[in-house]
Structure formats: structure tokens, C-alpha cells
Design an enzyme around this catalytic site. Structure first.
Site, short mmCIF file in Angstrom:
data_model
loop_
_atom_site.label_atom_id
_atom_site.label_comp_id
_atom_site.label_asym_id
_atom_site.label_seq_id
_atom_site.Cartn_x
_atom_site.Cartn_y
_atom_site.Cartn_z
N ASP A 395 0.80 -1.14 -0.25
CA ASP A 395 -0.05 -0.05 -0.10
C ASP A 395 0.95 1.34 -0.01
O ASP A 395 2.00 1.20 0.73
CB ASP A 395 -0.97 -0.19 1.19
CG ASP A 395 -1.81 1.09 1.30
OD1 ASP A 395 -2.63 1.48 0.48
OD2 ASP A 395 -1.53 2.03 2.36
N GLU A 448 1.03 -0.36 -5.15
CA GLU A 448 -0.06 0.77 -5.24
C GLU A 448 0.80 1.79 -5.39
O GLU A 448 1.33 2.56 -4.52
CB GLU A 448 -1.06 0.67 -4.20
CG GLU A 448 -1.88 1.66 -4.43
CD GLU A 448 -2.51 2.59 -3.32
OE1 GLU A 448 -3.70 3.12 -3.54
OE2 GLU A 448 -1.87 2.80 -2.31
#
Length: 717
Positions: A395, A448
Site C-alpha cells: 500500500d 500501489e
């Protein structure tokens, strides 16, 4: 002795436990605040010796016959009697070589910390070890000592700044924390174990002793072939375990109940993988798991670690891979967590210009510190090895790469070369991907990453970061922006669909329609499509058809498969009653059929990083908002697939499209089909080509393009 008894800094092992007196006898000193009486004996001796209460509160002492290698205690408490082994009779636990490796950032050495149920000298108990190099004192507290911070001070191993103690008789499942005294002598709030493999159910915050027993896996066949994603399609169903579905009482599902309901759904839809929003233990449910404090522990919200392993096992046995979102970008500042863990900025940076994410009010890991990097790397390997995960989606990578991420001038510090890149984070990510790739080559590591950082999925040895995949945030943003426009205006924004092909092969991309697109007032995917209800569903079907044919792996967030009308809510289940409505059920059938086409048409998934796998046929018809392209299998082993999108509500008859091969082009899929809730405009199963050159192709088809729809056609063998 008085300071140790009072819970103040001091060398507990120097004054507690057995110490040689004369030959064949020891002086035994114990600390038992609140005890009425204490008796002791050396291992192998039959007779008990009464220890004398000293002038120091809680301290008992006496001379015992024996060598003092193990001392058994019989303690009389006001509420009853307890027999136990003296933890201060045991020697050092972690070898010096392990401690040296911890200081060097060795991942395997770091993973030996935490609470480890084990046997020492034939006695069952738990070895507690925690890295807190700047603390003046550390004690373990828990169910086993009444949470009394005076009771079990630990031994400092100076080599690595690790504190350790073996507590005999502590059992699996026991709750515990660490009682830490800061360098300035002030006690800190009790801290959860950073290395805990099991945590107490939130909102409680204690760590728990995990079972050392290995899980009995049944997924050997899956594990042997899980690297097939390199040659096959990847289609991911993203979900938040706490809100995919609730039980009849509105409570979250346990891992077993989730597996019972989720696996058949995934199989029916044909996704290759599920991706779970972070399941690392986290204190605040409203963070969706993206502010974790227990990087080694699956959240207790759905069960214990063995139950999570069983969930993964069942998915594997059903042919479904499991990916988990993993957060190494930041951590929350809860008092029981990593913040100022030993009274200093241990895991984080001291300077907020390096160590604070103002957007999320979270702290940034100090990636340049050996022990912190090892802690994070160990967590990644723990999920892969202990729970057989098939992938980690890392993330907020962009926030790791740049020191000035979401910061104004003067709010960040440049690197040693004066640049904005976080060189320590870059080195950490490269090391992560190299280590996973070397030890577990079949595992995916996805980034990401929303910027133009070059080579995110290029090998480290070629100057890249080494991820296997990167989320294509640009494609998502541009195409969603296009689809939200009224069709009458789309002709002016034609490039929002075509632009992504300029860089589609620069990385190994995942096309994400993720949870981030259905929260914070954005509405659901369906609600963002313009027009009445029928047109909304038609456009969403067409969009999915375009997405599944576009180069890149696919990712769809839960609820998108049936077109949930409302925005995602993390504290309630999906609106499953909508899934049975005709248009919703039709959309869900389309998703299943798209995945079936993806699985069976090599031209749609092979060599996705090869520009030769994609060829524009019609990329400039902005007036009609029509796009047509070919997907090729570069090896030539499979026939190409022609994809035609008409993104206006106008039926376009006699629309000529060039094709490379003569023959009958079968209509493989039509998102306007009646079975999907469409108007059933199409080409009666297919069209024969004509020997008319068009769009640079030697042959062409004359097609009828349904309104707001995507067609797939393939020449018959």
C-alpha cells in the site's frame, strides 16, 4: 534489590533467582508481591524449604540444597496456592550470534523475537524477547502475573538491545504486554508486542501467545503450481472481510463462515484470486486495516491465526489464490503501539519532516535502520511462509518513495544528495522484492504506486524496484473520468481511453477498480455512470468489457460484480438483496463470462508486456465514440480477438472494421446481450469477412454495433 522490587531499573537477574552460596547449596531470592508464604526446592529434591520474608516488600529469600539450575516454587497467595518454576534460574536464551545478526538487520534473526512457546531444560513455557535498546527497564506483564509490572523484569542483552526472559508455565493463548521504562526514567503505557503472532480482539489491545504447532496444510498441489500467473490470466476480486457479508445478527463473519460463502461466489464468477484489504491487526476498524499495529498477526476480528490459515487453505484447494494488502508505509500513533516504543523514536523518525504523514496522522518507518527494515521484511515473509499467501499488495508506495509526498515547501527534508527521493525506502523496497523473488518466486508483490517512478516492475538488477505488478492508477482515473461523462460529450474526450495505451507496456500493470473508487462520497461505480438505470447498467457492462480486453491484469472490488447502487460501507455488509434483481444479476453473469473468456482466450492475457499483443484498429473515431482493437497472442498459437466498443446510446449499423484474417468472425461476447439485461442488438452470432481493405487490414467486417456496448469477436478455426 530494593529498586528491582519497586519496579525500578536494575539488573533483576543479578539479585533474583539462585546464586551460589557454598558447595551444593544456593541462596534463592524471589519477588512475590502479595504472597503470604513461599517455599522452594531445587530440581530433583523432595523437601521444600520455607523462604523468609525480608525487609523489602515482596522479597523472600533462603538457602537451598542443590545446584540451583532449576528452582521450583510453591507460593501461598491469599486466594490459593500456586506451584511454578523460578524464571530467574534460567540462563540466557538467544545466542550471541543471533543478537549480532539482529543488529545487522538479519530478517531470520529478527523473527526470533516475540513470544515463543517452547521448552527449556525440559520445562514448558514461553520465551519473551523484545527489541528496546534505549529502555532503562523492560518487564513482561500479563494474565500470568496479574499485570503487575514489578513482577517479571527482563534481562538486557546489550549486543542488540534485546530484552528477554523465559517464563515457565505460561500457556498458549495467554495475554501479555511489555512494561517499559523510558531513558528518562518515566514509565511508558504498556506496549503490545511488535512481533506478536496473535492479538486480542479489538478494542482490547493485548498480545497473545501463539501456538507453535504447524498448521496442517492440504494445498500442496496448489503450492506446486501457484507461479502459473506468469503464463496465465490474473483476475482479482478485492474484498474487505468485515463487510463483504454479515451474519443474520449483523456481526462480521469468522474465517470459516467467510470461506463457506465466499469460495462458491468466487468460483461462480471465475476470478483467479481474492485480495483482502489488510488483515494485519489494527486498532481502528474505520481504517479498514490500513493503519496496522500488529504486522505479524491476523486480526482477531475473524478468528485466530489457525482459522485464517484454514481460510487460505480452503481457497487454495478450491483453485483460488489469496493476496493480502500489506502496509509498510506508515503506522498509527496509538500509545500501546510502536510510537516511542522504548521512549525514543525507535521505529519512526524523530523529526516530523521525515516521520509524519499529515494526511493520515500516522508515523513513517525509519527504513534506514537495520532492525526496522528487518522487522518489516520479516513481516512480509511471515505472511508468505506461515500463511501460504500468493501475493502482497504493498500500500501507498508513492508515499514511501518521495520525501515531499503531500508536503509543502519547508515541511520535508531532502536526501543526502539534495533530492526528494527517499533513498532508504527505495533500498528497502528493492530488498523486499529481491528477497521474496529469491525465496518465493511464485509470489506476486504488487505496488500501489500512483506516480511516474520509472521501472517499478523492472528487475532490481536492471535498475528497477523489482515488483511483479503495479496498479495502473492512470488508466483507472482516465477511463472512469470518461465513463462519467454524458455520452454526448465523450467525443471531445476520446483520448481519455486511448492515452493509456501509450504506456500500457512500460510496466506489468493491474487495472484496478478498487475500494478507493467507491468511498468518500464518490458513489458506487454504477452511480457514476450517467443516464437512467438501464443506461447506467449498459455503460458499466461496456466498461467492464473494455477493461477485461485491455492489456493488464484485472481487479474489481466487491459489489462491483452486481452493480451495488450505494457506496461501500465498511461497517455493514454489501446490499446482497440487489444481486437478485434482473439487471444486477445480468451484470454478475457478464463478469463471470468475461472471466471465462479471459481464461480461455490466450490472446487476452499472454505477453501483456509485449506491445505486439495489442493493435489499434479504430482509435480515432471520436465522432462516434467507437474504439476497436485486436488482442494478439504473440506466439501465434491462438487466434486474435477483435474488440469493438460503442460508447454512445446509438445503434451503429453497417460499421466497417478491418481484420487481419479472412473467415467467419464469431461473436464471442456481447455486453448488450439479453441475458445480461441488454437490448440484444448484435450480429446474429457473427459475421463473414469481406475482401475489402480497411483500417490497414486486408479484410473487414460489416458490423452492427449495439448501443453502449462492447463486442468480442474471433475468427473461427
Amino acid at each position: 534489590m530494593a529498586s528491582v522490587a519497586a519496579g525500578l531499573p536494575g539488573d533483576a537477574f543479578a539479585v533474583l533467582g539462585p546464586h551460589q552460596a557454598v558447595e551444593d547449596s544456593v541462596v534463592e531470592t524471589v519477588l512475590m508481591h502479595g504472597a503470604v508464604a513461599v517455599h522452594a526446592r531445587c530440581a530433583g529434591k523432595r523437601n521444600w524449604t520455607a523462604l523468609t520474608s525480608t525487609s523489602i516488600d515482596g522479597v523472600f529469600a533462603g538457602v537451598l540444597r542443590g545446584n540451583g539450575r532449576q528452582i521450583q516454587l510453591r507460593v501461598q497467595w491469599p486466594q490459593g496456592e500456586q506451584t511454578l518454576w523460578d524464571p530467574y534460574a534460567f540462563g540466557t536464551l538467544l545466542p550471541e550470534t543471533v543478537l549480532q545478526r539482529i543488529g545487522e538487520g538479519d530478517v531470520d534473526a529478527m523473527r526470533q523475537l516475540g513470544a515463543v512457546a517452547c521448552c527449556d531444560s525440559g520445562i514448558e513455557g514461553v520465551r519473551f524477547a523484545v527489541w528496546a535498546p534505549n529502555a532503562r527497564r523492560v518487564a513482561v506483564v500479563g494474565d500470568f502475573n496479574g499485570w503487575d509490572g514489578r513482577r517479571h523484569p527482563m534481562r538486557l542483552r546489550h549486543t542488540a538491545g534485546v530484552w528477554e526472559i523465559f517464563l515457565p508455565g505460561v500457556e498458549v493463548g495467554a495475554r501479555y504486554k511489555f512494561c517499559i521504562t523510558a531513558p528518562n526514567g518515566q514509565p511508558l503505557p504498556y506496549k503490545a508486542d511488535p512481533m506478536a503472532r496473535w492479538a486480542e480482539l479489538a478494542p482490547a489491545t493485548a498480545s497473545r501467545v501463539a501456538s507453535p504447532a504447524a498448521f496442517q496444510w492440504h494445498d500442496q498441489a496448489w503450492m506446486a503450481r501457484r507461479g502459473r500467473w506468469r503464463q496465465g490470466p490474473v483476475s482479482i476480486y478485492e474484498l474487505h472481510a468485515g463487510s463483504w457479508m454479515r451474519d443474520e445478527h449483523g456481526s462480521v463473519l469468522g474465517w470459516n463462515a467467510l470461506a463457506e460463502r465466499l469460495i462458491p461466489h468466487i468460483q461462480r464468477l471465475g476470478f483467479t484470486h481474492v485480495e483482502l484489504l489488510p488483515v494485519s491487526e489494527h486498532p481502528f476498524g474505520g481504517s479498514w486495516g490500513y493503519q496496522p499495529l500488529g504486522l505479524y498477526a491476523p486480526t482477531a476480528r475473524h478468528g485466530d491465526p489457525a482459522q485464517f490459515a484454514a481460510f487460505v487453505d480452503r481457497c487454495h484447494c478450491a483453485g483460488i489464490g489469496v493476496i493480502v494488502d500489506w502496509v509498510s508505509a506508515h503506522f498509527p500513533d496509538d500509545e500501546h503501539g510502536l510510537r516511542q516504543f522504548d521512549g525514543t523514536a525507535l521505529y519512526e523518525h524523530a523529526d516530523p519532516r521525515e516521520g509524519l504523514h499529515a494526511d493520515w496522522n500516522t508515523l513513517i518507518y525509519n527504513y534506514g535502520r537495520n532492525e526496522v527494515a528487518a522487522y518489516l521484511l520479516g513481516s512480509a515473509l511471515e505472511w508468505i511462509e506461515r500463511f501460504h499467501l500468493d501475493g502482497l499488495r504493498v500500500d501507498a508506495v508513492a508515499s514511501m518513495l518521495y520525501r515531499d509526498y503531500s508536503r509543502a515547501s519547508g515541511q520535508w527534508l531532502a536526501n543526502e544528495h539534495g533530492g526528494r527521493e527517499n533513498l532508504q525506502a527505495v533500498a528497502f523496497l528493492k530488498r523486499l522484492n529481491q528477497q521474496v523473488g529469491r525465496c518465493h518466486p511464485g509470489v506476486m508483490v504488487m505496488a500501489e504506486e500512483s506516480t511516474a517512478w520509472p521501472g517499478v516492475t523492472a528487475p532490481v538488477e536492471h535498475g528497477g524496484l523489482g515488483f511483479t505488478h503495479k496498479w495502473n492508477m492512470g488508466w483507472m482515473h482516465d477511463t472512469l473520468m470518461y465513463m462519467q461523462r454524458d455520452p454526448v460529450h465523450r467525443s471531445h474526450h476520446h483520448s481519455e481511453v486511448t492515452f493509456g495505451l501509450l504506456y500500457a507496456f512500460s510496466e506489468h500493470f493491474v487495472l484496478p477498480l478498487s475500494h478507493d473508487e467507491v468511498v468518500h462520497g464518490k458513489g458506487s461505480l454504477l452511480s457514476r455512470m450517467p443516464g437512467d438505470c438501464w443506461r447506467q447498467f449498459a455503460q458499466l457492462r461496456a466498461y467492464y468489457g473494455l477493461m477485461w480486453a485491455h492489456p493488464g491484469s484485472k481487479l474489481l472490488f466487491m459489489g462491483g460484480e452486481f452493480g451495488q447502487a450505494g457506496e461501500w460501507r465498511h461497517d455493514a455488509g454489501l446490499d446482497w438483496q440487489e444481486a437478485a434483481l434482473p439487471l444486477n444479476a445480468g451484470l454478475m453473469q457478464l463478469v463471470a463470462d468475461l472471466n471465462a473468456v479471459l481464461r480461455t482466450q490466450p490472446a487476452c492475457f499472454r505477453a501483456e508486456q509485449d506491445p505486439g499483443s495489442f493493435q489499434w484498429v479504430v482509435g480515432d473515431d471520436h465522432q462516434n465514440s467507437v474504439y476497436a482493437f485486436l488482442r494478439h497472442d504473440p506466439s501465434g498459437a491462438a487466434a486474435p480477438v477483435l474488440v469493438v466498443c460503442n460508447l454512445t446510446p446509438v445503434v451503429r449499423s453497417h460499421y466497417r472494421v478491418g481484420v487481419p484474417v479472412a473467415g467467419f468472425w464469431r461473436e464471442v461476447l456481447n455486453t448488450d446481450g439479453a441475458g445480461y439485461g441488454g437490448s440484444n442488438v448484435g450480429n446474429e452470432g457473427g459475421r463473414h469477412s469481406e475482401a475489402v481493405t480497411c483500417h490497414g487490414q486486408p479484410h473487414s467486417l460489416v458490423l452492427q454495433l449495439p448501443p453502449l456496448a462492447t463486442l468480442y469477436l474471433q475468427v473461427a478455426a
